[in-house]
Design an enzyme around this catalytic site. Sequence first.
Site, mmCIF file in Angstrom:
data_model
loop_
_atom_site.group_PDB
_atom_site.id
_atom_site.type_symbol
_atom_site.label_atom_id
_atom_site.label_comp_id
_atom_site.label_asym_id
_atom_site.label_seq_id
_atom_site.Cartn_x
_atom_site.Cartn_y
_atom_site.Cartn_z
ATOM 1 C CE1 TYR A 84 58.090 18.014 71.115
ATOM 2 C CE2 TYR A 84 59.446 16.220 70.305
ATOM 3 C CZ TYR A 84 58.221 16.702 70.722
ATOM 4 O OH TYR A 84 57.150 15.861 70.746
ATOM 5 C CG ASP A 156 62.368 20.369 65.245
ATOM 6 O OD1 ASP A 156 61.455 20.744 64.482
ATOM 7 O OD2 ASP A 156 62.175 19.598 66.213
HETATM 8 C C1 LIG Z 1 55.972 17.515 67.959
HETATM 9 C C2 LIG Z 1 57.351 17.929 67.678
HETATM 10 C C3 LIG Z 1 58.311 16.997 67.310
HETATM 11 C C4 LIG Z 1 58.048 15.512 67.301
HETATM 12 O O1 LIG Z 1 57.116 15.129 66.397
HETATM 13 P P1 LIG Z 1 56.256 13.770 66.558
HETATM 14 O O2 LIG Z 1 55.690 13.629 65.204
HETATM 15 O O3 LIG Z 1 55.249 14.053 67.627
HETATM 16 O O4 LIG Z 1 57.187 12.696 66.945
HETATM 17 C C5 LIG Z 1 59.576 17.448 66.997
HETATM 18 N N1 LIG Z 1 59.879 18.748 67.069
HETATM 19 C C6 LIG Z 1 58.987 19.671 67.437
HETATM 20 C C7 LIG Z 1 59.401 21.085 67.481
HETATM 21 C C8 LIG Z 1 57.703 19.290 67.775
HETATM 22 O O5 LIG Z 1 56.817 20.209 68.187
#
Ligand SMILES: *Cc1c(COP(=O)(O)O)cnc(C)c1O
Length: 371
Positions: A84, A156
């Site tokens: 990301y 993530d």
């Molecule tokens: C949107 C997203 C984030 C960040 O999340 P927020 O709540 O918008 O800060 C992190 N990792 C991935 C893969 C995302 O799509």
Amino acid sequence: MARFHPPLSRHGIASLCTGRNEDGRFYYGRRGSPTQWALAEALTQIEPGAAGTVLYPSGVAAIAGVLLSVLKPGDVLLMTDNAYDPSRVMARGLLKDFGVETRWFDPTDTAAFEAALCERTAAVLLESPGSLTMEVQDVPAICAMARARGIVTILDNTWASPLGFAALSHGVDISVMSLTKHVGGHSDVMMGSASASEALYQKLRRRAQMLGQVVSPDDAALVLRGLRTMAIRLERETASAIAIARWLEGRPEVARVLCPMLPGSPGHELWLRDFTGGCGLFSFVLKGGTSAARDAFIDALSLFGIGYSWGGFESLATPVDPATIRTASLWPLPGMDEADRFGIRLAIGLEDAGDLIADLEAGFEAWRGYR
Ligand SMILES: *Cc1c(COP(=O)(O)O)cnc(C)c1O
């Protein structure tokens, strides 16, 4: 005057004296209250192997909170090249300023990952499937290599959630999610989480408290409500996404569909091996054309909104240009034509899949007229 219930008050005083307090006891607002604990507990329950979950005010805050818990000056962080983008920005800015060096590796090249490991490597940030291009990593293999060297692995896991990928069971140390996406599910709240085994959970919890990271009980209630329907929303989105991806695959205007849930798509074998579910997020690449033609495609859509977020009830489309972001792997992907570089990412929501296909047909018509 507000009064605490006496036993809680006594506990609070005892904690003040010892400088300690446990979760699940009133102490001070920043340390949480029953609504936040209920959400954290529920997230711990759906992540097999987790001992606890820390909540953060956004997904980005969760990633920052985790990295600032496991890294110190002089360390090296390895990051997958399809991470990301804000995670990359954090590495080049915040982490660099704090003396942490980040090196990127090709998400599909496990040997390159192993070669990139060094004495100073302290943590690895994975994302599978990764943002925009959706490569699936061999997470169990990467985590085993890291664990043998005492390196902390962070995933993530926003795309699959623990319902689709049981991160800790596959060797990951810390599983991070942007709850803003699937768990919230209604595009009306922002939050992030990190789940881990006992020792790492305590480390994350202490660091989050030092950084003053806190979420409001109202936001936690919204996310808890979203969690109750997440499984059924994910099932529906996955089924629609596979149907739409199949349809896109048959279109003459499409060079490549990047959807690991689709047989023949990159990463499908690993997805079949490791995952128990999917979601509505995937990308496709147009055959040739221009950036302006792609804009015309997206502008012609009426059911799909334009937006960076995803995991909500409504479908969204966004242009994808990985060439400007990645540094350790190629775009267009190996085997793709140099002219096939204009991608579109679709976040499939809860609408009827047939209606969404009709909307995309209008997009293709506009694209053909513009090219
Ligand atoms: C949107 C997203 C984030 C960040 O999340 P927020 O709540 O918008 O800060 C992190 N990792 C991935 C893969 C995302 O799509």
